[in-house]
Write a protein that holds these residues in place. Structure first.
Motif, PDB file in Angstrom:
ATOM      1  N   ASP A 261       0.875  -1.133  -0.041  1.00  0.00           N
ATOM      2  CA  ASP A 261      -0.111  -0.079   0.022  1.00  0.00           C
ATOM      3  C   ASP A 261       0.903   1.312   0.035  1.00  0.00           C
ATOM      4  O   ASP A 261       0.168   2.377  -0.456  1.00  0.00           O
ATOM      5  CB  ASP A 261      -0.909  -0.035   1.050  1.00  0.00           C
ATOM      6  CG  ASP A 261      -1.997  -1.101   1.118  1.00  0.00           C
ATOM      7  OD1 ASP A 261      -2.295  -1.648  -0.012  1.00  0.00           O
ATOM      8  OD2 ASP A 261      -2.469  -1.450   2.163  1.00  0.00           O
ATOM      9  N   ALA A 312      -5.028  -1.482  -7.692  1.00  0.00           N
ATOM     10  CA  ALA A 312      -6.177  -1.830  -6.961  1.00  0.00           C
ATOM     11  C   ALA A 312      -7.289  -2.084  -7.620  1.00  0.00           C
ATOM     12  O   ALA A 312      -8.345  -2.813  -7.487  1.00  0.00           O
ATOM     13  CB  ALA A 312      -6.379  -1.206  -5.658  1.00  0.00           C
ATOM     14  N   THR A 390     -10.433   6.125  -7.378  1.00  0.00           N
ATOM     15  CA  THR A 390      -9.893   6.271  -6.202  1.00  0.00           C
ATOM     16  C   THR A 390     -10.511   5.799  -5.026  1.00  0.00           C
ATOM     17  O   THR A 390     -10.029   5.438  -3.871  1.00  0.00           O
ATOM     18  CB  THR A 390      -9.480   8.026  -6.018  1.00  0.00           C
ATOM     19  OG1 THR A 390     -10.658   8.601  -6.309  1.00  0.00           O
ATOM     20  CG2 THR A 390      -8.495   8.306  -7.158  1.00  0.00           C
ATOM     21  N   TRP A 391     -12.025   6.249  -4.780  1.00  0.00           N
ATOM     22  CA  TRP A 391     -12.670   5.534  -3.951  1.00  0.00           C
ATOM     23  C   TRP A 391     -12.692   4.373  -3.795  1.00  0.00           C
ATOM     24  O   TRP A 391     -12.551   3.489  -2.622  1.00  0.00           O
ATOM     25  CB  TRP A 391     -14.221   6.060  -3.972  1.00  0.00           C
ATOM     26  CG  TRP A 391     -15.047   6.158  -2.720  1.00  0.00           C
ATOM     27  CD1 TRP A 391     -15.605   4.849  -2.488  1.00  0.00           C
ATOM     28  CD2 TRP A 391     -15.440   7.189  -1.780  1.00  0.00           C
ATOM     29  NE1 TRP A 391     -16.417   5.114  -1.133  1.00  0.00           N
ATOM     30  CE2 TRP A 391     -16.389   6.649  -0.730  1.00  0.00           C
ATOM     31  CE3 TRP A 391     -15.211   8.458  -1.909  1.00  0.00           C
ATOM     32  CZ2 TRP A 391     -16.980   7.303   0.150  1.00  0.00           C
ATOM     33  CZ3 TRP A 391     -15.670   9.250  -0.789  1.00  0.00           C
ATOM     34  CH2 TRP A 391     -16.437   8.489   0.175  1.00  0.00           C
ATOM     35  N   GLU A 392     -12.906   3.564  -4.829  1.00  0.00           N
ATOM     36  CA  GLU A 392     -12.792   2.091  -4.872  1.00  0.00           C
ATOM     37  C   GLU A 392     -11.482   1.635  -4.463  1.00  0.00           C
ATOM     38  O   GLU A 392     -11.376   0.466  -3.765  1.00  0.00           O
ATOM     39  CB  GLU A 392     -13.214   1.651  -6.370  1.00  0.00           C
ATOM     40  CG  GLU A 392     -13.464   0.258  -6.463  1.00  0.00           C
ATOM     41  CD  GLU A 392     -13.820  -0.248  -7.859  1.00  0.00           C
ATOM     42  OE1 GLU A 392     -13.802  -1.429  -8.197  1.00  0.00           O
ATOM     43  OE2 GLU A 392     -14.306   0.730  -8.553  1.00  0.00           O
ATOM     44  N   GLY A 394      -9.901   2.645  -2.154  1.00  0.00           N
ATOM     45  CA  GLY A 394      -9.425   2.843  -0.735  1.00  0.00           C
ATOM     46  C   GLY A 394      -9.035   4.071  -0.330  1.00  0.00           C
ATOM     47  O   GLY A 394      -8.505   4.146   0.766  1.00  0.00           O
ATOM     48  N   LEU A 395      -8.835   5.121  -1.445  1.00  0.00           N
ATOM     49  CA  LEU A 395      -8.572   6.321  -1.395  1.00  0.00           C
ATOM     50  C   LEU A 395      -9.518   7.365  -1.170  1.00  0.00           C
ATOM     51  O   LEU A 395      -9.669   8.304  -2.046  1.00  0.00           O
ATOM     52  CB  LEU A 395      -7.373   6.533  -2.326  1.00  0.00           C
ATOM     53  CG  LEU A 395      -6.255   5.639  -2.459  1.00  0.00           C
ATOM     54  CD1 LEU A 395      -5.471   5.729  -3.769  1.00  0.00           C
ATOM     55  CD2 LEU A 395      -5.194   5.857  -1.352  1.00  0.00           C
ATOM     56  N   ALA A 396     -10.461   7.270  -0.337  1.00  0.00           N
ATOM     57  CA  ALA A 396     -11.793   8.185  -0.207  1.00  0.00           C
ATOM     58  C   ALA A 396     -11.040   9.642  -0.207  1.00  0.00           C
ATOM     59  O   ALA A 396     -11.987  10.579  -0.496  1.00  0.00           O
ATOM     60  CB  ALA A 396     -12.555   7.827   0.910  1.00  0.00           C
TER      61      ALA A 396
END
Length: 468
Positions: A261, A312, A390-392, A394-396
């Motif tokens: 990550d 990701a 980006t939300w998907e 995990g970078l909300a």
């Protein structure tokens, strides 16, 4: 060997074409250098023909797996080739009659070739070679400008570029020492087995070098000066073509690193800082070139946000390709407008432009709102998908920052457009009109690129399917 040469035929066409244009220019009278531009255009058309041929062939690698010939490379070639045609139109209008006219066309071809090598390389040694080939013509394009600020802009670009090149080579040397190879395929095992600090140092150093090509933080501060101090042609080139190859190169490097990550998070932080710094600095600009220079820094931030999601999320890769194409055509439209109205240097000098040149102002409006991400342009689709991927991934927090920066950028884009739509009053607008030499070819290019940005947004679905 033969198969490798065939796979890299488009790049070879550009290289041989650049050499041919250089020789032709050496034997052509200065007052007839325009013929070199015609030959350069034919070279680019040949390059695009070879690119289409390559798109029909299956994905492969060339020269011992040091260069990837896949759908990403294919789309990069198409976008760069079409951008080159637009740049030749701008150069023909702006550089005609210059003592070094033919050299400008040669530098455009060589710089684009270097960008393609950077974007397609899967080996650190080839990446370094591509970086140098893409950088040296850039310094020349900026330095050849007749503007009084060109020498300072060229010197600043050269110093930052030389330092970034040294940093890139140092990082490549560190990674080679850790992996025992310069191939991207060996980086995963090499970096995983190496001490954490050594692996991180190598990756960060390579990234910093590539960020110079992308014009992103922390190697960004040369961009506004270079955009302001050089020809419009040079400014359009440096804010469009090198960024395409650099962003693709960062994506390939990120794909080759260990699935941790930390690397996507690092790229995400760089994306966040770039988009925020670019937009905040653009808010205070009165010179339209510097405004666009800072704007391009923010746009790289959005592109890097997609790159951070690539490991990701599967659909992040086609999203990035759509974003690259949409950004290129929209950014070229902006600079074509500047070339069509060379007397309007500051924002206030665009007062009343809508009444005098409505079609050109409409193209400017479409391109500026396109950079914001207004429907139905290609950048709108790309930004919506950027927030989604980006939300998907995990970078909300990054998705929220992309949306916030998009709203922030409206302030300076709409400020420029509001002045264009205002009633022409005052000495600034009249002075600009008096000094303006309306350019027909750049104006046509601006309208065409603006229309292409809208068209690409309307057909974004099939383009995403093809890129995926």
């Amino acid at each position: 060997m033969t198969s490798s040469v065939v796979a890299l035929l488009p790049e070879l066409v550009l290289l041989l074409g650049a050499v041919g244009c250089l020789l032709l220019g050496s034997w052509t009278p200065r007052r007839r250098q325009g013929r070199v531009r015609g030959v350069a255009a034919l070279v680019v058309l040949g390059f695009l023909a070879a690119t289409v041929r390559g798109l029909l062939a299956p994905s492969t690698t060339a020269f011992s797996d040091t260069f990837a010939v896949d759908e990403v490379t294919g789309l990069l070639r198409v976008v760069v080739g079409l951008a080159l045609l637009g740049l030749l139109v701008l150069a023909g209008d702006e550089v005609a009659g210059h003592p070094r006219e033919s050299e400008v066309y040669v530098l455009l071809l060589l710089g684009a070739d270097g960008v393609l090598i950077v974007g397609g390389s899967t080996d650190l040694a080839v990446l370094v070679v591509g970086f140098l080939l893409a950088s040296i013509p850039l310094y020349g394009l900026i330095g050849l400008s007749t503007a009084s600020t060109a020498p300072e802009a060229a010197l600043k670009t050269y110093l930052v570029g030389a330092l970034s090149g040294i940093v890139l080579m140092l990082g490549a040397a560190v990674l080679h020492g850790l992996a025992g190879s310069t191939a991207y395929a060996d980086l995963d095992a090499g970096v995983t087995a190496a001490p954490t600090a050594a692996g991180a140092a190598g990756v960060v150093l390579v990234l910093v070098g590539l960020l110079f090509k992308a014009g992103a933080v922390p190697a960004h501060f040369w961009v506004p000066d270079a955009v302001q101090g050089s020809w419009v042609t040079s400014a359009a080139f440096l804010t469009t073509v090198p960024k395409l190859g650099a962003v693709v190169a960062i994506m390939r490097l990120l794909d080759a690193l260990p699935r941790q990550d930390v690397w996507p998070a690092l790229v995400a932080v760089l994306a966040a800082v770039s988009m925020s710094v670019g937009n905040l600095a653009a808010l205070t600009q009165d010179d339209v070139r510097r405004l666009l220079g800072w704007s391009t820094i923010s746009q790289v931030g959005y592109l890097l946000a997609v790159v951070a999601a690539v490991p990701a999320v599967d659909r992040a890769r086609p999203t990035l390709l759509l974003f690259l194409a949409g950004y290129a055509v929209t950014n070229l439209a902006c600079f074509a407008v500047l070339r069509a109205e060379p007397g309007r240097v500051r924002v206030e000098q665009w007062q009343g432009a809508a009444r005098r040149r409505p079609a050109l102002t409409a193209a400017l409006g479409v391109s500026l709102l396109g950079l914001v991400g207004t429907p139905p342009t290609a950048v709108f689709v790309a930004k919506v998908l950027t927030i989604a991927v980006t939300w998907e991934a995990g970078l909300a927090w990054l998705a929220v920052l992309v949306a916030a920066n998009t709203v922030l950028s409206l302030a300076y884009y709409l400020r420029w457009l509001a002045v264009c739509l205002a009633r022409p009053e005052g000495d600034a607008a009249r002075t600009a009109d008096a000094r303006t030499r309306p350019g027909r070819a750049p104006a046509a290019l601006a309208v065409g690129c603006a229309g292409a940005a809208v068209l690409l947004g309307l057909v974004a679905g099939p383009v995403l399917a093809l890129a995926g």
